[in-house]
Write a protein that holds these residues in place. Sequence first.
Motif, PDB file in Angstrom:
ATOM      1  N   GLN A   1       0.839  -1.195   0.000  1.00  0.00           N
ATOM      2  CA  GLN A   1       0.000   0.000   0.000  1.00  0.00           C
ATOM      3  C   GLN A   1       0.873   1.242   0.000  1.00  0.00           C
ATOM      4  OE1 GLN A   1      -2.450  -0.749   3.628  1.00  0.00           O
ATOM      5  NE2 GLN A   1      -4.183  -0.314   2.286  1.00  0.00           N
ATOM      6  N   THR A   2       0.347   2.314  -0.578  1.00  0.00           N
ATOM      7  CA  THR A   2       1.020   3.604  -0.455  1.00  0.00           C
ATOM      8  C   THR A   2       0.689   4.200   0.914  1.00  0.00           C
ATOM      9  OG1 THR A   2      -0.866   4.856  -1.317  1.00  0.00           O
ATOM     10  CG2 THR A   2       0.731   4.006  -2.935  1.00  0.00           C
ATOM     11  N   LEU A   3       1.441   5.210   1.320  1.00  0.00           N
ATOM     12  CA  LEU A   3       1.153   5.888   2.580  1.00  0.00           C
ATOM     13  C   LEU A   3      -0.247   6.497   2.551  1.00  0.00           C
ATOM     14  CD1 LEU A   3       2.423   6.630   5.331  1.00  0.00           C
ATOM     15  CD2 LEU A   3       3.054   8.826   4.306  1.00  0.00           C
ATOM     16  N   TYR A   4      -0.620   7.050   1.427  1.00  0.00           N
ATOM     17  CA  TYR A   4      -1.956   7.640   1.265  1.00  0.00           C
ATOM     18  C   TYR A   4      -3.028   6.580   1.525  1.00  0.00           C
ATOM     19  CZ  TYR A   4      -5.752  10.301  -1.003  1.00  0.00           C
ATOM     20  OH  TYR A   4      -6.940  10.981  -1.269  1.00  0.00           O
ATOM     21  N   GLU A   5      -2.847   5.409   0.941  1.00  0.00           N
ATOM     22  CA  GLU A   5      -3.828   4.326   1.130  1.00  0.00           C
ATOM     23  C   GLU A   5      -3.867   3.862   2.581  1.00  0.00           C
ATOM     24  OE1 GLU A   5      -3.645   2.275  -3.329  1.00  0.00           O
ATOM     25  OE2 GLU A   5      -2.219   1.666  -1.771  1.00  0.00           O
ATOM     26  N   GLN A   6      -2.711   3.792   3.222  1.00  0.00           N
ATOM     27  CA  GLN A   6      -2.665   3.402   4.625  1.00  0.00           C
ATOM     28  C   GLN A   6      -3.400   4.422   5.499  1.00  0.00           C
ATOM     29  OE1 GLN A   6       1.554   2.869   5.435  1.00  0.00           O
ATOM     30  NE2 GLN A   6       1.312   0.658   5.263  1.00  0.00           N
ATOM     31  N   ILE A   7      -3.180   5.690   5.226  1.00  0.00           N
ATOM     32  CA  ILE A   7      -3.867   6.738   5.990  1.00  0.00           C
ATOM     33  C   ILE A   7      -5.370   6.655   5.775  1.00  0.00           C
ATOM     34  CG2 ILE A   7      -4.208   9.238   6.182  1.00  0.00           C
ATOM     35  CD1 ILE A   7      -1.184   9.516   5.549  1.00  0.00           C
ATOM     36  N   GLU A   8      -5.792   6.414   4.546  1.00  0.00           N
ATOM     37  CA  GLU A   8      -7.229   6.295   4.302  1.00  0.00           C
ATOM     38  C   GLU A   8      -7.821   5.117   5.070  1.00  0.00           C
ATOM     39  OE1 GLU A   8     -10.497   6.993   0.904  1.00  0.00           O
ATOM     40  OE2 GLU A   8      -8.574   6.215   0.203  1.00  0.00           O
ATOM     41  N   ASP A   9      -7.111   4.003   5.139  1.00  0.00           N
ATOM     42  CA  ASP A   9      -7.592   2.868   5.911  1.00  0.00           C
ATOM     43  C   ASP A   9      -7.708   3.219   7.400  1.00  0.00           C
ATOM     44  OD1 ASP A   9      -7.975   1.206   3.784  1.00  0.00           O
ATOM     45  OD2 ASP A   9      -6.214  -0.051   4.138  1.00  0.00           O
ATOM     46  N   ALA A  10      -6.732   3.968   7.914  1.00  0.00           N
ATOM     47  CA  ALA A  10      -6.792   4.395   9.315  1.00  0.00           C
ATOM     48  C   ALA A  10      -7.991   5.307   9.557  1.00  0.00           C
ATOM     49  CB  ALA A  10      -5.496   5.102   9.707  1.00  0.00           C
ATOM     50  N   LEU A  11      -8.261   6.171   8.596  1.00  0.00           N
ATOM     51  CA  LEU A  11      -9.424   7.061   8.702  1.00  0.00           C
ATOM     52  C   LEU A  11     -10.728   6.268   8.637  1.00  0.00           C
ATOM     53  CD1 LEU A  11      -8.088   9.927   6.417  1.00  0.00           C
ATOM     54  CD2 LEU A  11      -8.588  10.134   8.863  1.00  0.00           C
ATOM     55  N   LYS A  12     -10.772   5.296   7.761  1.00  0.00           N
ATOM     56  CA  LYS A  12     -11.965   4.434   7.670  1.00  0.00           C
ATOM     57  C   LYS A  12     -12.192   3.680   8.980  1.00  0.00           C
ATOM     58  CE  LYS A  12     -11.849   3.562   2.659  1.00  0.00           C
ATOM     59  NZ  LYS A  12     -11.521   2.554   1.620  1.00  0.00           N
ATOM     60  N   GLY A  13     -11.088   3.334   9.657  1.00  0.00           N
ATOM     61  CA  GLY A  13     -11.181   2.616  10.919  1.00  0.00           C
ATOM     62  C   GLY A  13     -11.532   3.490  12.104  1.00  0.00           C
ATOM     63  N   GLY A  14     -11.497   4.813  11.905  1.00  0.00           N
ATOM     64  CA  GLY A  14     -11.929   5.715  12.966  1.00  0.00           C
ATOM     65  C   GLY A  14     -10.857   6.576  13.597  1.00  0.00           C
ATOM     66  N   ALA A  15      -9.688   6.693  12.975  1.00  0.00           N
ATOM     67  CA  ALA A  15      -8.663   7.597  13.505  1.00  0.00           C
ATOM     68  C   ALA A  15      -9.237   9.009  13.598  1.00  0.00           C
ATOM     69  CB  ALA A  15      -7.424   7.585  12.614  1.00  0.00           C
ATOM     70  N   THR A  16      -8.937   9.688  14.701  1.00  0.00           N
ATOM     71  CA  THR A  16      -9.537  11.007  14.953  1.00  0.00           C
ATOM     72  C   THR A  16      -8.590  12.164  14.658  1.00  0.00           C
ATOM     73  OG1 THR A  16      -8.891  10.781  17.278  1.00  0.00           O
ATOM     74  CG2 THR A  16     -11.134  10.112  16.677  1.00  0.00           C
ATOM     75  N   MET A  17      -7.317  11.862  14.441  1.00  0.00           N
ATOM     76  CA  MET A  17      -6.333  12.867  14.039  1.00  0.00           C
ATOM     77  C   MET A  17      -5.201  12.146  13.339  1.00  0.00           C
ATOM     78  SD  MET A  17      -4.336  15.740  16.402  1.00  0.00           S
ATOM     79  CE  MET A  17      -5.678  16.909  16.549  1.00  0.00           C
ATOM     80  N   ILE A  18      -4.615  12.794  12.344  1.00  0.00           N
ATOM     81  CA  ILE A  18      -3.490  12.226  11.605  1.00  0.00           C
ATOM     82  C   ILE A  18      -2.300  13.168  11.727  1.00  0.00           C
ATOM     83  CG2 ILE A  18      -2.589  11.544   9.344  1.00  0.00           C
ATOM     84  CD1 ILE A  18      -4.757   9.639  10.255  1.00  0.00           C
ATOM     85  N   GLN A  19      -1.142  12.590  12.046  1.00  0.00           N
ATOM     86  CA  GLN A  19       0.103  13.360  11.993  1.00  0.00           C
ATOM     87  C   GLN A  19       0.981  12.791  10.890  1.00  0.00           C
ATOM     88  OE1 GLN A  19       4.181  13.750  14.501  1.00  0.00           O
ATOM     89  NE2 GLN A  19       2.340  14.112  15.718  1.00  0.00           N
ATOM     90  N   LEU A  20       1.380  13.651   9.974  1.00  0.00           N
ATOM     91  CA  LEU A  20       2.299  13.265   8.904  1.00  0.00           C
ATOM     92  C   LEU A  20       3.717  13.506   9.406  1.00  0.00           C
ATOM     93  CD1 LEU A  20       2.718  12.324   5.976  1.00  0.00           C
ATOM     94  CD2 LEU A  20       2.547  14.719   5.272  1.00  0.00           C
ATOM     95  N   ARG A  21       4.431  12.410   9.662  1.00  0.00           N
ATOM     96  CA  ARG A  21       5.797  12.515  10.178  1.00  0.00           C
ATOM     97  C   ARG A  21       6.753  12.066   9.091  1.00  0.00           C
ATOM     98  NH1 ARG A  21       7.189  10.186  16.008  1.00  0.00           N
ATOM     99  NH2 ARG A  21       7.072   8.125  15.038  1.00  0.00           N
TER     100      ARG A  21
END
Length: 213
Positions: A22-42
Amino acid sequence: MKFHKDMLLLYAVTDRKWTGRQTLYEQIEDALKGGATMIQLREKDLPESRLVAEAEKIKELCHSYHVPLIINDNVKAALLSGADGVHVGKEDMAVSDIRKIVPEDFIIGATAKTTEQAKKAEQGGADYLGVGAVFPSPTKQDAIRITRDQLKEICSAVSVPAVAIGGITRQNIEELAGGKMAGAAVVSGIFSAQDIQKETALLKKKIQEVLNL
């Protein structure tokens, strides 16, 4: 995006080392779909122009889920990309200096490992704190460890909310019960999972149980 402490419940912090199928973008989208409430791009190693371009795309993704995007360390990239905020450590630009140059609703998070650091960050204008490392961290192996009692002490010393960070997983989060944090910031516990969406959802449920929500 106006900050409120519920955004800290499950704070997903990226690490590119687990990208592959997966790309990082796809991984972040999966985390968002799972209910992540904030994302930090490190991103410690990306050139600033690439960081800004990537942050712009990820910001749009996050906003489609009504979730804020925070950039690690780089205030300039956060402002240029239109991200919602920045998270800084004690070696980075001072919170008080950042507050002077950013919009009023710009979110500032700061790392605190002691009550003194926590109070200084709050006085400087931080919206939230990241407190840890509470467990051994695969992403920061030299990170200073703090106990649950120290976590509780730091969280109780300030009025701004705090997230626990450092090696947190679904399997160990219960050990932080009573730590007074508003949520957990998670790196490998989310992004190293085979099914990121499922693991994020399970982890969020576990955190809610630990916090009695």
